[in-house]
Design a protein around this motif. Sequence first.
Motif, PDB file in Angstrom:
ATOM      1  N   ARG A  38     -43.462  24.219  -5.751  1.00  0.00           N
ATOM      2  CA  ARG A  38     -44.795  23.493  -6.315  1.00  0.00           C
ATOM      3  C   ARG A  38     -45.806  24.786  -6.035  1.00  0.00           C
ATOM      4  O   ARG A  38     -46.842  24.903  -6.662  1.00  0.00           O
ATOM      5  CB  ARG A  38     -45.300  22.189  -5.243  1.00  0.00           C
ATOM      6  CG  ARG A  38     -44.042  21.249  -5.854  1.00  0.00           C
ATOM      7  CD  ARG A  38     -44.591  19.972  -4.902  1.00  0.00           C
ATOM      8  NE  ARG A  38     -43.801  18.814  -5.389  1.00  0.00           N
ATOM      9  CZ  ARG A  38     -44.172  17.718  -6.408  1.00  0.00           C
ATOM     10  NH1 ARG A  38     -45.530  17.886  -6.848  1.00  0.00           N
ATOM     11  NH2 ARG A  38     -43.380  16.866  -6.618  1.00  0.00           N
ATOM     12  N   THR A  39     -45.396  25.249  -5.000  1.00  0.00           N
ATOM     13  CA  THR A  39     -46.589  26.770  -4.515  1.00  0.00           C
ATOM     14  C   THR A  39     -46.538  27.489  -5.604  1.00  0.00           C
ATOM     15  O   THR A  39     -47.495  27.938  -6.069  1.00  0.00           O
ATOM     16  CB  THR A  39     -46.344  27.062  -3.212  1.00  0.00           C
ATOM     17  OG1 THR A  39     -46.030  26.345  -2.214  1.00  0.00           O
ATOM     18  CG2 THR A  39     -47.289  27.951  -2.701  1.00  0.00           C
ATOM     19  N   ASN A  40     -45.263  27.722  -6.054  1.00  0.00           N
ATOM     20  CA  ASN A  40     -45.134  28.761  -6.996  1.00  0.00           C
ATOM     21  C   ASN A  40     -45.710  28.357  -8.413  1.00  0.00           C
ATOM     22  O   ASN A  40     -46.628  29.141  -9.125  1.00  0.00           O
ATOM     23  CB  ASN A  40     -43.682  29.254  -7.291  1.00  0.00           C
ATOM     24  CG  ASN A  40     -43.375  30.089  -8.543  1.00  0.00           C
ATOM     25  OD1 ASN A  40     -43.491  31.412  -8.262  1.00  0.00           O
ATOM     26  ND2 ASN A  40     -43.168  29.698  -9.583  1.00  0.00           N
ATOM     27  N   GLN A  41     -45.715  27.082  -8.617  1.00  0.00           N
ATOM     28  CA  GLN A  41     -46.389  26.432  -9.898  1.00  0.00           C
ATOM     29  C   GLN A  41     -48.015  26.649  -9.776  1.00  0.00           C
ATOM     30  O   GLN A  41     -48.662  26.863 -10.522  1.00  0.00           O
ATOM     31  CB  GLN A  41     -46.176  25.257 -10.167  1.00  0.00           C
ATOM     32  CG  GLN A  41     -44.588  25.045 -10.457  1.00  0.00           C
ATOM     33  CD  GLN A  41     -44.196  23.468 -10.505  1.00  0.00           C
ATOM     34  OE1 GLN A  41     -45.166  22.592 -10.606  1.00  0.00           O
ATOM     35  NE2 GLN A  41     -42.903  23.359 -10.756  1.00  0.00           N
ATOM     36  N   HIS A  42     -48.359  26.342  -8.481  1.00  0.00           N
ATOM     37  CA  HIS A  42     -49.881  26.574  -8.235  1.00  0.00           C
ATOM     38  C   HIS A  42     -50.477  27.914  -8.408  1.00  0.00           C
ATOM     39  O   HIS A  42     -51.480  28.227  -9.156  1.00  0.00           O
ATOM     40  CB  HIS A  42     -50.207  26.026  -6.689  1.00  0.00           C
ATOM     41  CG  HIS A  42     -51.576  26.338  -6.037  1.00  0.00           C
ATOM     42  ND1 HIS A  42     -52.534  25.685  -6.840  1.00  0.00           N
ATOM     43  CD2 HIS A  42     -52.025  27.180  -5.336  1.00  0.00           C
ATOM     44  CE1 HIS A  42     -53.579  26.018  -6.029  1.00  0.00           C
ATOM     45  NE2 HIS A  42     -53.529  27.006  -5.248  1.00  0.00           N
ATOM     46  N   PHE A  43     -49.585  29.103  -8.109  1.00  0.00           N
ATOM     47  CA  PHE A  43     -49.982  30.334  -8.190  1.00  0.00           C
ATOM     48  C   PHE A  43     -50.117  30.783  -9.689  1.00  0.00           C
ATOM     49  O   PHE A  43     -50.944  31.447 -10.184  1.00  0.00           O
ATOM     50  CB  PHE A  43     -48.822  31.536  -7.280  1.00  0.00           C
ATOM     51  CG  PHE A  43     -49.223  31.363  -5.930  1.00  0.00           C
ATOM     52  CD1 PHE A  43     -50.470  31.111  -5.161  1.00  0.00           C
ATOM     53  CD2 PHE A  43     -47.960  31.410  -5.072  1.00  0.00           C
ATOM     54  CE1 PHE A  43     -50.508  30.869  -3.879  1.00  0.00           C
ATOM     55  CE2 PHE A  43     -48.157  31.699  -3.674  1.00  0.00           C
ATOM     56  CZ  PHE A  43     -49.476  31.326  -3.246  1.00  0.00           C
TER      57      PHE A  43
ATOM     58  N   ARG B 222     -47.580  37.158 -16.698  1.00  0.00           N
ATOM     59  CA  ARG B 222     -46.317  36.541 -15.847  1.00  0.00           C
ATOM     60  C   ARG B 222     -46.585  36.975 -14.674  1.00  0.00           C
ATOM     61  O   ARG B 222     -47.164  37.703 -14.218  1.00  0.00           O
ATOM     62  CB  ARG B 222     -45.050  37.062 -16.678  1.00  0.00           C
ATOM     63  CG  ARG B 222     -44.844  38.563 -16.351  1.00  0.00           C
ATOM     64  CD  ARG B 222     -43.514  39.028 -16.893  1.00  0.00           C
ATOM     65  NE  ARG B 222     -43.310  40.486 -16.509  1.00  0.00           N
ATOM     66  CZ  ARG B 222     -43.571  41.507 -17.134  1.00  0.00           C
ATOM     67  NH1 ARG B 222     -43.874  41.245 -18.445  1.00  0.00           N
ATOM     68  NH2 ARG B 222     -43.335  42.699 -16.878  1.00  0.00           N
ATOM     69  N   LEU B 223     -45.947  35.918 -13.800  1.00  0.00           N
ATOM     70  CA  LEU B 223     -46.009  36.043 -12.408  1.00  0.00           C
ATOM     71  C   LEU B 223     -44.700  35.984 -11.768  1.00  0.00           C
ATOM     72  O   LEU B 223     -43.846  35.128 -12.029  1.00  0.00           O
ATOM     73  CB  LEU B 223     -46.856  34.800 -11.786  1.00  0.00           C
ATOM     74  CG  LEU B 223     -46.836  34.997 -10.241  1.00  0.00           C
ATOM     75  CD1 LEU B 223     -47.982  35.690  -9.690  1.00  0.00           C
ATOM     76  CD2 LEU B 223     -47.494  33.318  -9.935  1.00  0.00           C
ATOM     77  N   ASP B 224     -44.500  36.993 -10.845  1.00  0.00           N
ATOM     78  CA  ASP B 224     -42.892  37.094 -10.134  1.00  0.00           C
ATOM     79  C   ASP B 224     -43.530  36.655  -8.641  1.00  0.00           C
ATOM     80  O   ASP B 224     -44.207  37.786  -8.003  1.00  0.00           O
ATOM     81  CB  ASP B 224     -42.428  38.413 -10.225  1.00  0.00           C
ATOM     82  CG  ASP B 224     -41.177  38.538  -9.409  1.00  0.00           C
ATOM     83  OD1 ASP B 224     -40.735  37.332  -9.086  1.00  0.00           O
ATOM     84  OD2 ASP B 224     -40.778  39.695  -9.496  1.00  0.00           O
ATOM     85  N   ALA B 225     -43.139  35.647  -8.101  1.00  0.00           N
ATOM     86  CA  ALA B 225     -43.620  35.190  -6.646  1.00  0.00           C
ATOM     87  C   ALA B 225     -42.372  35.383  -5.759  1.00  0.00           C
ATOM     88  O   ALA B 225     -41.304  34.786  -5.978  1.00  0.00           O
ATOM     89  CB  ALA B 225     -44.414  33.844  -6.571  1.00  0.00           C
ATOM     90  N   LYS B 226     -42.501  35.979  -4.528  1.00  0.00           N
ATOM     91  CA  LYS B 226     -41.303  35.972  -3.636  1.00  0.00           C
ATOM     92  C   LYS B 226     -41.967  35.434  -2.309  1.00  0.00           C
ATOM     93  O   LYS B 226     -42.886  35.870  -1.816  1.00  0.00           O
ATOM     94  CB  LYS B 226     -40.765  37.553  -3.494  1.00  0.00           C
ATOM     95  CG  LYS B 226     -40.166  37.893  -4.769  1.00  0.00           C
ATOM     96  CD  LYS B 226     -39.665  39.434  -4.361  1.00  0.00           C
ATOM     97  CE  LYS B 226     -38.939  39.951  -5.739  1.00  0.00           C
ATOM     98  NZ  LYS B 226     -38.376  41.425  -5.463  1.00  0.00           N
TER      99      LYS B 226
END
Length: 662
Positions: free
Chosen positions: A60-65, A210-214
């Motif tokens: 959910r946090t990744n979707q928020h970002f 595009r977003l790459d979240a780690k």
Amino acid sequence: MCRCRRGQMHIVETLFLNPFEKWVLYGRFPCKFVVHLILSIVVTGQAVIYFQRDIEHVSRTNQHFVHMFTSTDPLHSPYALQLAVADLISNHFLINNRSIVRYQLQHPEELVMTLIYRDAERGQFSVESKHWLDSFAQQKHMEYLEEIFPLLFDVDDLQTLREIKAIQRMDELGNHCNKNSKDKNCLTCVYHWELLTVFDGHAAGDFVTRLDAKARDCQGKEWHLMHFMSVCVAFFAVLSLLLVARKVCRSIKVIRQFRSSSQTWARLSYRDVASMMSIWWAVTVLSNLLQLVAAAFCLSSQPEIGLRFTWVGFSSFCTWMNMIQYFESFPSYFIAFHTISRGGVRILQLFFSVAPFFFAFILLGVCLFWKSAMFQNPESAAEMLFSLMNGDSIHDAFKEVRSVGGILLQAYLYVFIFLAIYVILNINIGIVEDAFHEAKGRYVHSHPSPEQELSESISERVRRAIEEESPELDTLELLHGRHVGAEHRSTEMTSSSFGSPEQNGSPLPSDRGRLTKSMSGKYISPRILESPNLQEALVSTFSDRARSVSLPAQHLEVSVPGPALVRPPRPITKAVTGSLDSSSSESRGGLDLNQDTLQEEPVSGPEMEMRTVDPEVAMALQELHLAAGRLQSRLANPSGPLLASLEHLEEAINEASRLAQG
């Protein structure tokens, strides 16, 4: 309840008997199975705990970002690109005002953005937090952006830009104190986030974001339990490796003993030697190595969430795949995997044979119908054609092609669907169906129905009764799944008196005398069942270790010659009975009848004549005769009525023999 036998297991049982029957028959605790079961439970619990704590929140946090820092639609105009970059910068500095969760930026004073040009040159510009927030409050942030990044507003030079990248690092904070507490020390790190936002314009027609979240786990005190579970996984994985290593060493020792005999080694092929090893051992080693890597990664400081789930996922997958090997001991539950093993090679052959057909349609579709979103590149075309092959999205595909390719594209789809579904897919189904029938036939052959059990021979019923009374079996009985004394002796008598099968002109049947899967109620690994040379080598090499070895190894392959001359069986007399009663304890324990045990009385008259009898009938009669003798020898104190019944049985056999000759 464990009905344990006395004595040690033979090498065949040690190597190929399944762990459950080792426990039932010999009291050998199934250590490897228990270790693998514990690993399955612990690894599954570990994955579930990680899932409940991390997956939902991190997802959910990744979707928020993604919602804050990227645009769902391609950016086709310079103004759209300018707005997207400005929104990224504003949301970065105002993230706590636009998020429910608290974040602490690692570099709150500035945001550095990297530029990559089409000639591979690089550049960067820095956005200061104070100046940006002041200009944003005055709604002059676009002017400030043009000042620090003029290329973005130069329409002529914008086409030289290929990518814009922004790296954002921040800590997600969580409150671990009382809800009424206002102590700032209550906010502790939960996750370290590293975001890479890319505006990709390599297509030269638009920019795509595009977003790459780690996320990295800060691992607070609540993770002590998870560390304990990781240590348990590592301990049992090492223990499992040691158990597998013991099995491998045991098989290697047996192979070395085979090599010590040049005659035995020459009879074995590479496939026979490979049968000493199990493919499941490789699966076990792979799963244990993955479990160790996953445990080590989980115990590391601040592990990356995505990689941790990757290792835990592969570890869980291989752990449960490894448990499949124990269903092999129960063929009715293993029939699906028998089907895969039977038809897997043929399915791969079909796959490789139709691969050119599939690639041909992919390339043709991309070259002719590139205007369609379904065929804009080979990857999209492959996905579309695979869906069509499985009957999915057919109507959507025809709707898409009407405005793009017209009749030509419709004909293309008709031809592909006809060949893929009506021909190739049905061939694949036929292969799987044939493999299923083969696997089912193997199971049915190993587990006869009640009707088949009623029609079994008297000798089989006698053997079954003997086993229930005294379950000790000699080595060859273990190998054959039935007592081979009668069959061997009748063959030995026939071959020794009237020549070998080759001399009589009859070929050796390849399916007679080999191992069956219903081995006296035991389930032996198929590795030895499908390797007759290995069976022979094991018995000849380890005959001195058998509980009671009555036959040499070369008689494992029992053959029936052509028309043979046999003598009708002689009746069981009291002299024979006394001889049977005085047999040794070893012979009683192993169902062993030597030629010296059955003393023949002189027979005169027509019974000494040599008559031509069907070999199958002769062997059946001789088997019945010797089965009766074995039954009598196994009874400690046979009663008078039982002896009389056996004499009547022998008379019936003699009468059947005379009728067969008549």
